[in-house]
Design an enzyme around this catalytic site. Sequence first.
Site, PDB file in Angstrom:
ATOM      1  N   LEU A   1      -3.291   3.884   0.538  1.00  0.00           N
ATOM      2  CA  LEU A   1      -2.924   3.757  -0.875  1.00  0.00           C
ATOM      3  C   LEU A   1      -4.048   3.017  -1.580  1.00  0.00           C
ATOM      4  CD1 LEU A   1       0.793   2.635  -1.441  1.00  0.00           C
ATOM      5  CD2 LEU A   1      -0.291   4.725  -2.233  1.00  0.00           C
ATOM      6  N   ASP A   2      -4.509   3.546  -2.712  1.00  0.00           N
ATOM      7  CA  ASP A   2      -5.563   2.878  -3.478  1.00  0.00           C
ATOM      8  C   ASP A   2      -5.110   1.473  -3.879  1.00  0.00           C
ATOM      9  OD1 ASP A   2      -7.098   5.191  -3.358  1.00  0.00           O
ATOM     10  OD2 ASP A   2      -6.320   5.958  -5.260  1.00  0.00           O
ATOM     11  N   PRO A   3      -6.055   0.538  -4.048  1.00  0.00           N
ATOM     12  CA  PRO A   3      -5.674  -0.813  -4.489  1.00  0.00           C
ATOM     13  C   PRO A   3      -4.860  -0.823  -5.784  1.00  0.00           C
ATOM     14  CG  PRO A   3      -7.936  -0.810  -3.715  1.00  0.00           C
ATOM     15  CD  PRO A   3      -7.501   0.627  -3.729  1.00  0.00           C
TER      16      PRO A   3
ATOM     17  N   ALA B   1      -2.740   1.330  -6.705  1.00  0.00           N
ATOM     18  CA  ALA B   1      -1.437   1.972  -6.483  1.00  0.00           C
ATOM     19  C   ALA B   1      -0.522   1.000  -5.758  1.00  0.00           C
ATOM     20  CB  ALA B   1      -1.606   3.243  -5.666  1.00  0.00           C
TER      21      ALA B   1
END
Length: 311
Positions: free
Chosen positions: A48-50, A52
């Site tokens: 998961l992107d930071p 997100a």
Amino acid sequence: MSRPRKPKGRPVSGWLILDKPFDFGSTEAVAKIKWLFKAQKAGHAGTLDPLASGMLPIALGDATKTVPYVMDGRKIYEFTVTWGEERTTDDLEGEVTQSSEKRPAADAIQAILGDYTGVIQQIPPQFSAIKIAGERAYDLAREGETVEIPSREVEIHRLTLIGCPDNNTAQFEVECGKGTYVRALARDFGRQLGCFGHISGLRRTFVAPFGEDDMVPLADLTALEEIEDDAERLAALDAFLIDTGEALSSLPQIVINDDQAHRLRMGNPIILRGRDAPVSADEAYATARGKLVAIGEIGGGEFRPKRVFGG
């Protein structure tokens, strides 16, 4: 002859379904959970992107052997697209590359969603983990390079427009297969609608077979650091773990006895008896006393182990 090194940490196994907070990296989250649980091994099923938030399934110990089965599962995201700007990263983190004063009406947005449902071709973002000539695309992008990333096939099972809170944003929910980039959806929506767009909010709520009820906020775990007694603190943390075998619910299951479990753990096949025994399966899993014993294949009246798990 030197002695083999003793692994550091506890041989704890299971899945921790973390509700990852915003502005916290997936690698950072795994390291934090591994440290909290004093686990020997840890890994995650799907970055998961930071920027997100939401579901980050983290495998501890033997559960790391089941990560590929969760990686392949369906995922559900809730996301917000802000119109008027396309950015280098396709989210809030990047620099603006194109802009427009145009804003799409809800019916215009609704009209294009069918183009992104089913099996589609998608070009991953420039800032992604895709490898180009052996290097990660995001490393090349950070060096200022624009690279040609080939499109690839992804599957969108469901795509819903939830609403348009204001003229500048739209909220969606998507259920998708492995390898789908939600940031790329926002980019492509904006281009097709002629107004440009980027992700301004992203939350993952489901990674098969785990649901929202399984998620544990990081704050609930870190709050237990106040417990001074190690055994008490670790027992409280372990209560949040989901059994390793839950990750395999999409596979056929066979229930075995203790003697059969011992044979499988020694790497030997077992004979399957009974009318309800599966005839054949490329992959199945065996449990004894409710605990995962092995993943293997079924054929010729036998279960043959491929991966075994501790007792």
